[in-house]
Design a protein around this motif. Structure first.
Motif, mmCIF file in Angstrom:
data_model
loop_
_atom_site.group_PDB
_atom_site.id
_atom_site.type_symbol
_atom_site.label_atom_id
_atom_site.label_comp_id
_atom_site.label_asym_id
_atom_site.label_seq_id
_atom_site.Cartn_x
_atom_site.Cartn_y
_atom_site.Cartn_z
ATOM 1 N N SER A 66 36.282 -10.512 -3.682
ATOM 2 C CA SER A 66 37.543 -9.886 -3.278
ATOM 3 C C SER A 66 38.421 -9.666 -4.503
ATOM 4 N N ILE A 67 39.300 -8.688 -4.411
ATOM 5 C CA ILE A 67 40.258 -8.434 -5.482
ATOM 6 C C ILE A 67 41.549 -9.167 -5.150
ATOM 7 N N GLU A 68 41.952 -10.084 -6.001
ATOM 8 C CA GLU A 68 43.232 -10.772 -5.812
ATOM 9 C C GLU A 68 44.283 -9.973 -6.578
ATOM 10 N N ALA A 69 44.921 -9.042 -5.857
ATOM 11 C CA ALA A 69 45.840 -8.112 -6.499
ATOM 12 C C ALA A 69 47.271 -8.631 -6.589
ATOM 13 N N SER A 70 47.488 -9.855 -6.170
ATOM 14 C CA SER A 70 48.843 -10.401 -6.179
ATOM 15 C C SER A 70 49.301 -10.741 -7.598
ATOM 16 N N ALA A 71 50.579 -10.468 -7.862
ATOM 17 C CA ALA A 71 51.173 -10.867 -9.143
ATOM 18 C C ALA A 71 51.632 -12.313 -9.089
ATOM 19 N N THR A 72 52.022 -12.780 -7.902
ATOM 20 C CA THR A 72 52.522 -14.142 -7.769
ATOM 21 C C THR A 72 51.874 -14.809 -6.571
ATOM 22 N N PHE A 73 51.925 -16.142 -6.516
ATOM 23 C CA PHE A 73 51.162 -16.902 -5.537
ATOM 24 C C PHE A 73 52.060 -17.928 -4.837
ATOM 25 N N THR A 74 51.779 -18.171 -3.569
ATOM 26 C CA THR A 74 52.598 -19.079 -2.776
ATOM 27 C C THR A 74 52.142 -20.533 -2.916
ATOM 28 N N VAL A 75 53.044 -21.432 -2.585
ATOM 29 C CA VAL A 75 52.722 -22.852 -2.440
ATOM 30 C C VAL A 75 53.202 -23.282 -1.057
ATOM 31 N N MET A 81 55.294 -26.638 -6.913
ATOM 32 C CA MET A 81 55.591 -25.727 -8.016
ATOM 33 C C MET A 81 55.916 -26.485 -9.294
ATOM 34 N N ARG A 82 56.664 -27.582 -9.167
ATOM 35 C CA ARG A 82 56.963 -28.384 -10.352
ATOM 36 C C ARG A 82 55.673 -28.930 -10.956
ATOM 37 N N ARG A 83 54.764 -29.407 -10.120
ATOM 38 C CA ARG A 83 53.503 -29.972 -10.598
ATOM 39 C C ARG A 83 52.634 -28.900 -11.260
ATOM 40 N N MET A 84 52.740 -27.677 -10.793
ATOM 41 C CA MET A 84 51.989 -26.580 -11.411
ATOM 42 C C MET A 84 52.524 -26.277 -12.811
ATOM 43 N N PHE A 85 53.845 -26.271 -12.955
ATOM 44 C CA PHE A 85 54.443 -25.940 -14.241
ATOM 45 C C PHE A 85 54.313 -27.062 -15.265
ATOM 46 N N THR A 86 54.064 -28.267 -14.812
ATOM 47 C CA THR A 86 53.808 -29.361 -15.754
ATOM 48 C C THR A 86 52.337 -29.434 -16.138
ATOM 49 N N GLY A 87 51.503 -28.627 -15.474
ATOM 50 C CA GLY A 87 50.077 -28.616 -15.779
ATOM 51 C C GLY A 87 49.265 -29.585 -14.955
ATOM 52 N N GLU A 88 49.910 -30.309 -14.047
ATOM 53 C CA GLU A 88 49.193 -31.280 -13.222
ATOM 54 C C GLU A 88 48.254 -30.584 -12.247
ATOM 55 N N LEU A 89 48.687 -29.444 -11.715
ATOM 56 C CA LEU A 89 47.878 -28.653 -10.803
ATOM 57 C C LEU A 89 47.647 -27.276 -11.420
ATOM 58 N N GLY A 90 46.403 -26.788 -11.343
ATOM 59 C CA GLY A 90 46.096 -25.492 -11.933
ATOM 60 C C GLY A 90 44.944 -24.807 -11.242
ATOM 61 N N TYR A 98 50.965 -17.248 -11.415
ATOM 62 C CA TYR A 98 51.390 -15.877 -11.706
ATOM 63 C C TYR A 98 50.231 -15.216 -12.432
ATOM 64 N N SER A 99 49.953 -13.951 -12.191
ATOM 65 C CA SER A 99 48.739 -13.335 -12.725
ATOM 66 C C SER A 99 48.775 -13.057 -14.224
ATOM 67 N N ARG A 100 49.915 -13.227 -14.869
ATOM 68 C CA ARG A 100 49.897 -13.190 -16.342
ATOM 69 C C ARG A 100 49.269 -14.465 -16.875
ATOM 70 N N HIS A 101 49.300 -15.511 -16.082
ATOM 71 C CA HIS A 101 48.698 -16.788 -16.454
ATOM 72 C C HIS A 101 47.219 -16.736 -16.066
ATOM 73 N N PHE A 102 46.868 -17.178 -14.872
ATOM 74 C CA PHE A 102 45.488 -17.075 -14.400
ATOM 75 C C PHE A 102 45.451 -16.264 -13.116
ATOM 76 N N ASN A 103 44.432 -15.410 -13.008
ATOM 77 C CA ASN A 103 44.203 -14.631 -11.800
ATOM 78 C C ASN A 103 42.755 -14.861 -11.373
ATOM 79 N N PRO A 104 42.489 -15.131 -10.096
ATOM 80 C CA PRO A 104 41.128 -15.462 -9.663
ATOM 81 C C PRO A 104 40.094 -14.383 -9.980
#
Length: 452
Positions: A66-75, A81-90, A98-104
């Motif tokens: 599938s094409i993951e065309a989203s620019a941003t992703f929900t939680v 979200m805090r845990r994602m930005f600290t690198g704990e979850l990725g 955000y798709s500038r970071h990683f996109n599936p």
């Protein structure tokens, strides 16, 4: 998206639901496997390695991902979200910011590129130049030093000669990559960060001794970065000792002359560092690949081996015939090429000697006249830059793709004013296309511009 593994394939499960916490069963996807191809260490052939890599199915069981065309992703929970930005979850645990970071979808193309090049990981970018520049800026800090081949694509040469010294205080020493002693002398232990060269140089088709160059660099603690754009499938630099392999996917890998894209293939630690939220060159400079582009490219890689074999077969056929006509031909498949034996010893079996050849017409005027006849009179090919297209593409390198270099730099790189670079296509029959070439050459003979 959570995934279920069955017999080596990867089937999608349903998206996380309810809560964002995980139990032990959810941790079977490691960061390494998220980035890497999953190819076993017994890798021998790029096509076999690609076939052994995990296959990503579509969300509803489609044979294509599938094409993951989203620019941003929900939680599901604010704390996530805090845990994602600290690198704990990725992305290793199916968390995307955000798709500038990683996109599936882009991640999956990266896994395919890692399989193709036999590296631990890979990530794809918006262009080949963005891949090159991002790698160099990740590996070098201000005051850094690069030792690079004199024979490089003009854009890369300009990056190293002009932009990086001005903008980043990163300097480069250019060397004859075939003079191993010169390379060794110019690498300064503790100062030099990167040894950079092309596996098969643009446009002179000089073949680099990847194992020996890698040994020299590694003895002094230097990272080896190789541009393998000219020879995907033919050469596997990482398997020959290189640390990082970069590509302009726009060329042979795309094959359609319709997409601009690049790739960085190397250790997972490097790819992760380049995507770091605070220090990552890819993350912060933002040469992001669109997910739709990644999907298109992922559909083309499976038949790359077939295309490369035909490009190489025809290039060998034409080079041999051109030589018999008395033309000054440069092609690594010819026995008189200085690195013919070297390439034969390094190349993957059955893929030939590359899909490009050069015809040296000695002067720009004769080069332009030949290309004019080949395109406008006999339809042998097109006057256009780039390579890897199904039609033959021709350009006079000194006044086009190497025009960023001055006269002295071109001379040192071995670029003649009349050097015509040809990316050999595979459209039509061999005899049909060869007849078109002969007719153009006959016109040159009638004007006294060529004698055999």
């Amino acid at each position: 998206m959570a995934e279920t593994k069955t017999n080596g394939f990867v089937f999608p499960g349903k998206k996380r639901s309810g809560r964002d916490d995980f139990d032990g069963d959810d941790l079977f996807i490691s960061k390494k496997s998220m980035l890497s191809s999953g190819v076993p260490p017994t890798w021998e052939d790029p096509a076999a390695a690609f076939a052994s890599a995990r296959h990503e199915f579509g969300e509803h069981g489609g044979v294509n991902m599938s094409i993951e065309a989203s620019a941003t992703f929900t939680v599901m929970e604010p704390e996530t979200m805090r845990r994602m930005f600290t690198g704990e979850l990725g992305p290793d645990r199916d968390f995307f910011i955000y798709s500038r970071h990683f996109n599936p979808t882009v991640l999956n193309l990266g896994r395919q590129m890692a399989a193709l090049e036999g590296t631990e990981a890979a990530y794809c970018t918006a262009s080949g130049m963005s891949a090159i520049s991002s790698v160099l800026m990740q590996l070098c800090s201000s005051g850094g030093h690069v030792v690079a081949s004199r024979a490089l694509y003009g854009g890369t040469h300009a990056l190293l000669t002009h932009f990086l010294p001005r903008a980043c205080n990163i300097t480069t020493t250019f060397v004859d990559i075939n003079k191993l002693e010169m390379v060794q002398n110019e690498i300064v232990e503790g100062k030099t960060n990167v040894l950079y060269f092309e596996s098969m140089s643009n446009p002179t088709l000089t073949v680099a001794n990847i194992p020996e160059l890698s040994r020299i660099a590694h003895d002094k603690g230097v990272t080896v970065v190789v541009d393998n754009t000219f020879s995907p499938m033919v050469l596997s630099p990482a398997r020959l000792g290189a640390d990082v392999v970069v590509h302009s996917i726009s060329k042979f890998i795309s094959g359609g002359a319709d997409i601009i894209a690049g790739a960085v293939c190397g250790p997972a630690s490097l790819v992760n560092s380049m995507m770091d939220l605070h220090q990552g060159a890819l993350m912060l400079l933002g040469p992001t690949m669109n997910a739709k582009v990644a999907f298109e490219l992922s559909e083309r890689i499976p038949h790359l081996s077939l295309r490369m074999k035909e490009h190489c077969h025809r290039a060998m056929t034409y080079a041999t015939r051109m030589k018999k006509l008395g033309l000054k031909v440069v092609y690594p498949g010819l026995e008189e090429h200085p690195q013919h034996k070297l390439l034969k010893s390094m190349a993957n079996k059955e893929y030939g000697f590359g899909g490009l050849l050069c015809v040296d017409m000695e002067t720009e005027e004769r080069a332009n006249r030949l290309m004019n006849y080949l395109q406008n009179c006999t339809q042998f090919g097109f006057m256009a830059v780039s390579l890897g297209y199904y039609e033959t593409l021709m350009s006079c390198s000194g006044s086009s793709t190497s025009s960023e270099m001055n006269a002295e730099e071109k001379a040192l790189a071995g670029i003649s004013p009349g050097l015509v670079r040809m990316s050999i296509g595979f459209i039509g029959t061999i005899e049909q296309k060869w007849s078109q070439f002969e007719k153009a050459l006959s016109r040159m003979q009638d004007l006294g511009l060529f004698k055999n």
